[in-house]
Motif scaffolding. Structure first.
Motif, short mmCIF file in Angstrom:
data_model
loop_
_atom_site.label_atom_id
_atom_site.label_comp_id
_atom_site.label_asym_id
_atom_site.label_seq_id
_atom_site.Cartn_x
_atom_site.Cartn_y
_atom_site.Cartn_z
N GLY A 1 0.82 -1.19 0.00
CA GLY A 1 0.00 0.00 0.00
C GLY A 1 0.85 1.24 0.00
N GLY B 1 2.38 2.31 2.31
CA GLY B 1 3.59 1.98 3.05
C GLY B 1 4.75 1.68 2.12
N ASN B 2 4.48 0.94 1.07
CA ASN B 2 5.56 0.55 0.15
C ASN B 2 5.96 1.70 -0.78
OD1 ASN B 2 3.60 -1.59 0.81
ND2 ASN B 2 5.19 -2.90 -0.04
N SER C 1 4.38 -1.85 7.06
CA SER C 1 4.31 -2.31 5.69
C SER C 1 3.71 -3.71 5.58
CB SER C 1 5.70 -2.28 5.06
OG SER C 1 5.59 -2.45 3.68
N LEU C 2 3.98 -4.56 6.57
CA LEU C 2 3.43 -5.92 6.51
C LEU C 2 2.03 -6.00 7.11
CD1 LEU C 2 6.56 -8.07 7.50
CD2 LEU C 2 5.65 -7.65 5.21
N SER C 3 1.49 -4.89 7.55
CA SER C 3 0.16 -4.86 8.20
C SER C 3 0.11 -5.77 9.41
CB SER C 3 -0.96 -5.31 7.25
OG SER C 3 -0.96 -4.63 6.06
N THR D 1 -4.76 -7.02 11.81
CA THR D 1 -5.26 -7.10 10.43
C THR D 1 -5.06 -8.52 9.90
OG1 THR D 1 -4.41 -4.89 10.09
CG2 THR D 1 -5.10 -6.08 8.14
N SER E 1 -5.39 -1.79 1.07
CA SER E 1 -4.91 -1.76 2.46
C SER E 1 -5.98 -1.16 3.38
CB SER E 1 -3.65 -0.92 2.59
OG SER E 1 -2.64 -1.41 1.76
N SER F 1 -8.60 -3.42 4.57
CA SER F 1 -8.19 -4.39 5.60
C SER F 1 -8.13 -3.73 6.97
CB SER F 1 -6.84 -5.01 5.25
OG SER F 1 -5.78 -4.10 5.50
N1 PHE Z 1 0.55 -2.28 5.11
C1 PHE Z 1 -0.16 -1.15 4.63
C2 PHE Z 1 0.76 -0.37 3.71
O1 PHE Z 1 1.88 -0.73 3.52
C3 PHE Z 1 -0.69 -0.28 5.72
C4 PHE Z 1 -1.32 -1.02 6.84
C5 PHE Z 1 -0.80 -0.92 8.12
C6 PHE Z 1 -2.42 -1.86 6.61
C7 PHE Z 1 -1.35 -1.64 9.16
C8 PHE Z 1 -2.98 -2.57 7.66
C9 PHE Z 1 -2.41 -2.48 8.93
O2 PHE Z 1 0.39 0.62 3.19
#
Ligand code: PHE
Length: 447
Positions: free
Chosen positions: A23, A25-26, A225-227, A232, A318, A321
């Protein structure tokens, strides 16, 4: 009682979990914090965090979710009744609200930039112009809020549709599109004139540039980044069928997430260097530099619009979720209707999001620990709440949870090979908790 929803196919599980991980994040957060923390060395620390902390904690969340088939709070109530462990779920709920509040704002910026880029608004602009445009847009009162609300509306719409017909269907279409778009961008960026300087910045480790704070930020970003760390993946795990291999699902999601972050870096840094933009520009990096870069390329408006569509798409898989963590809790524990709680949840988060958005403008002067409200939500969730949640999850699985349940979940009742159990237990019992505690205490400057 209605039958509990679940993911329909193996590809659907992967697409949804990878969709959650991949998402903003990346593509927005990773490049700008890597740029601020010196490049290559930060990347190495980040990768270490993914391997020794990220993967085992993601597997742990899947185990807790699938074995209980419950939401983030209900799962702990079921596995550890009448104990304080459900605090992990409560913290997760809090993190979900905090993350989604600023996430919606940034996703709204992306949507605005799709339109601006496609309509050639940035043609002929200099780097300074782009900075001014970004700052004046993000600090204005109405426009970013309207985009944020539109984004939150779409998020809510998908979540209302449920798991199989909503999240899974959309993720399956949106994720491959994302991959194709980013590869096109990479090819373009890597064939720019000074592309190799960007590659050097991204891949050549210079440990002098890395601070302890950088390690702390890398750890927090691995969680973000890994949620993981907020329930989640636990919630998604509860929708995974018993025949799926949790270890390989987690491994694939972590690899996909990391590959996309690096692909994003490969699109952004060569371009940043080719056009003389500072890599440590901060949260505006993508927004200030890339439209300018795109406008200086043939078919720039097309590439630019594609890039921001990609960001919006990634953000959507994202954000659904994150909202799902809240919705699953209230529908299961209080029997709320899915539609009702989605509307309430999305509205509540949107209101906090509005404060985030305004904190870049009219509310800018109100700061806490030198951060405006939006930066505070960003910092608090990624760097404090998620690692803390992850720490508790690894301790829960490593020391409290019934080992029989863990084994059943990892080996699907003995149908999968059981070679890696001791490695997994070693990582959740020893490596992850110690690493998190150490980095954490250093990061908040206690030791
Ligand atoms: N992992 C998602 C991202 O990289 C953001 C996210 C964080 C989603 C925490 C769910 C929980 O953008």
């Amino acid at each position: 009682m209605v039958e509990r929803d679940s993911f329909g196919t193996r590809l659907g599980v992967l697409a949804a979990a990878a969709g959650s991980a991949i998402g903003l994040g990346n593509i927005w957060r990773f490049p700008y914090i890597l740029g601020k923390n010196g490049g290559g060395a930060f990347l190495i620390i980040y990768l270490i965090c993914i391997v020794i902390i990220g993967i085992p904690i993601m597997i742990s969340e899947f185990i807790i979710g699938r074995s209980t088939k419950k939401n983030a709070i209900g799962a702990f109530k079921k596995l550890a009744p009448k104990t304080p462990w459900s605090i992990i779920g409560w913290m997760g709920l809090l993190s979900a609200i905090a993350v989604l509040s600023f996430y919606g704002v940034v996703a709204g910026w992306c949507m605005n930039y799709v339109v601006s880029t496609a309509t050639n608004t940035f043609i002929g602009k200099t780097a300074q112009d782009m900075t001014n445009i970004f700052t004046s847009f993000t600090s204005s009162t109405w426009s970013p809020i309207l985009w944020q609300l539109l984004f939150m509306f779409i998020t809510g719409y998908i979540v209302v549709s449920g798991i199989k017909d909503g999240i899974e269907k959309y993720s399956k279409i949106l994720m491959p599109v994302l991959l194709i778009l980013i590869i096109i961008l990479d090819i373009r960026a890597l064939t720019l004139d000074r592309a190799n300087e960007g590659l050097k910045f991204l891949f050549e480790p210079n440990f002098n540039q890395l601070t302890l704070n950088g390690v702390f930020i890398a750890l927090g970003h691995a969680f973000f980044s890994l949620s993981i760390g907020m329930g989640t993946m636990l919630t998604y795990g509860s929708y995974i069928n018993d025949s799926e291999n949790l270890k390989s699902t987690a491994l694939k999601v972590c690899i996909a997430d990391t590959v996309i972050a690096i692909l994003a870096g490969l699109a952004i840094f060569p371009a940043v260097f080719a056009y003389g933009i500072k890599p440590d520009t901060g949260a505006g990096l993508a927004f200030m530099s890339l439209p300018l870069v795109f406008q200086q390329m043939p078919l720039g408006n097309l590439f630019g619009a594609l890039f921001f569509i990609l960001l919006t798409v990634a953000a959507l898989t994202s954000s659904i979720s994150i909202l799902e963590v809240i919705v699953a809790y209230f529908t299961e524990e209080y029997n709320f209707s899915r539609t009702k709680i989605t509307i309430w949840g999305a509205s509540f988060v949107s209101i906090i999001g509005i404060i985030c958005s305004l904190s870049n403008g009219v509310l800018k002067k109100y700061t806490i620990f030198n951060m405006n409200f939006m930066d505070l939500m960003n910092y608090l969730s990624a760097n404090i709440l998620l690692p803390l949640g992850g720490l508790l999850i690894s301790i829960f699985v490593g020391y409290y949870m019934d080992k029989k349940i863990i084994i059943t979940q990892l080996y699907n009742n003995g149908t999968l090979s059981n070679k890696s159990i001791s490695l997994f237990m070693f990582l959740v019992k020893i490596v992850s908790p110690i690493a998190i505690i150490f980095v954490f205490l250093k990061g908040i400057k206690i030791i």
